[in-house]
Design a protein around this motif. Structure first.
Motif, PDB file in Angstrom:
ATOM      1  N   ASP A 138       0.832  -1.206   0.000  1.00 51.96           N
ATOM      2  CA  ASP A 138       0.000   0.000   0.000  1.00 51.96           C
ATOM      3  C   ASP A 138       0.867   1.256   0.000  1.00 51.96           C
ATOM      4  O   ASP A 138       0.563   2.234  -0.691  1.00 51.96           O
ATOM      5  CB  ASP A 138      -0.931   0.007   1.220  1.00 51.96           C
ATOM      6  CG  ASP A 138      -2.029  -1.030   1.123  1.00 51.96           C
ATOM      7  OD1 ASP A 138      -2.274  -1.526   0.004  1.00 51.96           O
ATOM      8  OD2 ASP A 138      -2.628  -1.370   2.164  1.00 51.96           O
ATOM      9  N   LEU A 139       1.939   1.220   0.795  1.00 55.20           N
ATOM     10  CA  LEU A 139       2.839   2.369   0.873  1.00 55.20           C
ATOM     11  C   LEU A 139       3.519   2.612  -0.475  1.00 55.20           C
ATOM     12  O   LEU A 139       3.630   3.760  -0.925  1.00 55.20           O
ATOM     13  CB  LEU A 139       3.898   2.129   1.955  1.00 55.20           C
ATOM     14  CG  LEU A 139       4.937   3.244   2.149  1.00 55.20           C
ATOM     15  CD1 LEU A 139       4.247   4.548   2.532  1.00 55.20           C
ATOM     16  CD2 LEU A 139       5.956   2.848   3.204  1.00 55.20           C
ATOM     17  N   ALA A 140       3.958   1.536  -1.131  1.00 58.60           N
ATOM     18  CA  ALA A 140       4.600   1.668  -2.443  1.00 58.60           C
ATOM     19  C   ALA A 140       3.618   2.241  -3.470  1.00 58.60           C
ATOM     20  O   ALA A 140       3.975   3.090  -4.301  1.00 58.60           O
ATOM     21  CB  ALA A 140       5.117   0.315  -2.910  1.00 58.60           C
ATOM     22  N   TYR A 141       2.351   1.782  -3.383  1.00 56.35           N
ATOM     23  CA  TYR A 141       1.323   2.281  -4.300  1.00 56.35           C
ATOM     24  C   TYR A 141       1.074   3.767  -4.072  1.00 56.35           C
ATOM     25  O   TYR A 141       0.964   4.553  -5.011  1.00 56.35           O
ATOM     26  CB  TYR A 141       0.031   1.482  -4.101  1.00 56.35           C
ATOM     27  CG  TYR A 141      -1.155   2.040  -4.849  1.00 56.35           C
ATOM     28  CD1 TYR A 141      -1.292   1.851  -6.223  1.00 56.35           C
ATOM     29  CD2 TYR A 141      -2.142   2.764  -4.177  1.00 56.35           C
ATOM     30  CE1 TYR A 141      -2.381   2.367  -6.909  1.00 56.35           C
ATOM     31  CE2 TYR A 141      -3.227   3.278  -4.856  1.00 56.35           C
ATOM     32  CZ  TYR A 141      -3.340   3.081  -6.216  1.00 56.35           C
ATOM     33  OH  TYR A 141      -4.410   3.600  -6.896  1.00 56.35           O
ATOM     34  N   GLU A 142       0.964   4.162  -2.786  1.00 58.05           N
ATOM     35  CA  GLU A 142       0.717   5.563  -2.465  1.00 58.05           C
ATOM     36  C   GLU A 142       1.887   6.449  -2.892  1.00 58.05           C
ATOM     37  O   GLU A 142       1.689   7.569  -3.368  1.00 58.05           O
ATOM     38  CB  GLU A 142       0.457   5.728  -0.958  1.00 58.05           C
ATOM     39  CG  GLU A 142      -0.880   5.174  -0.491  1.00 58.05           C
ATOM     40  CD  GLU A 142      -2.064   5.860  -1.142  1.00 58.05           C
ATOM     41  OE1 GLU A 142      -1.973   7.084  -1.391  1.00 58.05           O
ATOM     42  OE2 GLU A 142      -3.063   5.178  -1.415  1.00 58.05           O
ATOM     43  N   ASN A 193       3.102  10.465  -9.336  1.00 55.73           N
ATOM     44  CA  ASN A 193       2.330  10.782 -10.537  1.00 55.73           C
ATOM     45  C   ASN A 193       1.542  12.071 -10.367  1.00 55.73           C
ATOM     46  O   ASN A 193       1.383  12.856 -11.315  1.00 55.73           O
ATOM     47  CB  ASN A 193       1.376   9.631 -10.874  1.00 55.73           C
ATOM     48  CG  ASN A 193       2.109   8.377 -11.309  1.00 55.73           C
ATOM     49  OD1 ASN A 193       3.220   8.458 -11.827  1.00 55.73           O
ATOM     50  ND2 ASN A 193       1.498   7.221 -11.109  1.00 55.73           N
ATOM     51  N   GLN A 194       1.033  12.296  -9.150  1.00 58.06           N
ATOM     52  CA  GLN A 194       0.276  13.515  -8.891  1.00 58.06           C
ATOM     53  C   GLN A 194       1.165  14.749  -8.980  1.00 58.06           C
ATOM     54  O   GLN A 194       0.759  15.775  -9.532  1.00 58.06           O
ATOM     55  CB  GLN A 194      -0.389  13.425  -7.514  1.00 58.06           C
ATOM     56  CG  GLN A 194      -1.528  12.424  -7.449  1.00 58.06           C
ATOM     57  CD  GLN A 194      -2.029  12.202  -6.039  1.00 58.06           C
ATOM     58  OE1 GLN A 194      -1.508  12.766  -5.087  1.00 58.06           O
ATOM     59  NE2 GLN A 194      -3.048  11.369  -5.894  1.00 58.06           N
ATOM     60  N   ILE A 195       2.369  14.641  -8.454  1.00 57.64           N
ATOM     61  CA  ILE A 195       3.306  15.759  -8.544  1.00 57.64           C
ATOM     62  C   ILE A 195       3.651  16.045 -10.001  1.00 57.64           C
ATOM     63  O   ILE A 195       3.743  17.203 -10.427  1.00 57.64           O
ATOM     64  CB  ILE A 195       4.583  15.452  -7.727  1.00 57.64           C
ATOM     65  CG1 ILE A 195       4.251  15.446  -6.232  1.00 57.64           C
ATOM     66  CG2 ILE A 195       5.672  16.479  -8.015  1.00 57.64           C
ATOM     67  CD1 ILE A 195       5.396  14.989  -5.353  1.00 57.64           C
TER      68      ILE A 195
END
Length: 292
Positions: free
Chosen positions: A72-76, A82-84
């Protein structure tokens, strides 16, 4: 010392040695798991019995949970990256355009052309300002402590007001709008937040709609629902499963400079008010449904 006592001592020593060996095996397995990245290995026993089965079971549960949290941490982290990248792209594009038009304005000697550049600069600056405000709003909406004041209201009147504002824009784009609004059904909600959601959904129709659209607001299946449906142009590429993700845009919208924040903000606002929103795509019709 009796023979029986001797036998018991030998048995206990043997048992102690066996358990020590099994614990060492488990320790070695744990050491391997800890130093190896991306392994699916779990603890296992060659011999079952005593308390070891339960111990191994509990340790494996802990390992599985730790792996899930790591994934989950790697996904986040990838998501944030990607958001940045999306934010950088969305801000860099209008800034580059502004610099270009400022350069043209500085070089032109034609007053009329200069005024035209100034009008373009005003629009570009306004778009950039809206992006910055959108990014700020998202950070505010995602704050768990941010709450909306709810009141008993009839959403049909808010929807009608927004439809009046967007009617000419939709007509100018050649979109024929069919509307069915029932006055039945009050809900606990926030009028300003609902107005923003409806505005986002109508903007979505304006930007992605083609030829025809329909809005139905009525009691259905025992609940109040608002259904926004529109035909998509053939070159629109929209994934309904990603529509409410932060910074997601259709291919055509990204080229238009859309930030992809509106639909995500709508989902967050509705959930904070206790409502639900979903999207589906059938043939070339996109349908967005709000269930209050």
């Amino acid at each position: 010392m009796s023979v029986l006592l001797f036998i018991i001592i030998i048995f206990l020593l043997g048992l102690l040695g066996f358990l020590s060996y099994q614990i060492k095996v488990l320790k070695d397995q744990l050491a391997y798991i800890n130093k190896t990245e991306r392994t699916n290995k779990r603890l296992s026993l060659s011999f079952h019995g005593f308390f070891l089965d339960h111990l191994v079971k509990e340790i494996n549960i802990f390992i599985d949970r730790a792996k899930a949290k790591e994934e989950d941490l790697a996904y986040e982290q990838e998501k944030i990256k990607n958001q940045i990248t999306s934010i950088s792209h969305d801000l860099r594009t209008p800034l580059t355009s502004l610099v270009g038009y400022l350069d043209l304005l500085e070089k032109t000697k034609d007053p009329d052309q200069g005024l035209a550049y100034i009008e373009i600069l005003k629009k570009k600056t306004s778009s950039l300002q809206k992006l910055v405000v959108d990014f700020y709003d998202i950070s505010l909406l995602e704050d768990k402590n941010y709450q909306l004041d709810l009141e008993d209201l009839n959403p049909s009147y808010i929807l009608e007001d927004l439809l009046m504002e967007y009617a000419k824009d939709l007509e100018s784009r050649g979109i024929s709008l069919d509307v069915e609004i029932s006055k039945q059904g009050n809900i606990y909600s926030n009028s300003q937040a609902l107005a923003r959601v409806y505005g986002n959904l109508l903007s979505n129709i304006k930007n992605h709609g083609y030829q025809e659209a329909k809005i139905v607001h009525q009691l259905q299946d025992g609940s109040l629902q608002s259904i926004f449906s529109n035909r998509l142009n053939v070159d629109e590429k929209i994934d309904p499963n990603k529509l409410f993700e932060k910074f997601y845009t259709g291919q055509k919208s990204r080229n238009k400079g859309s930030s992809g924040i509106g639909m995500y903000a709508s989902k967050v606002l509705l959930e904070k008010m206790g409502h639900q929103i979903s999207a589906s795509l059938e043939s070339d019709f996109l349908t967005i449904t709000i269930i209050y």
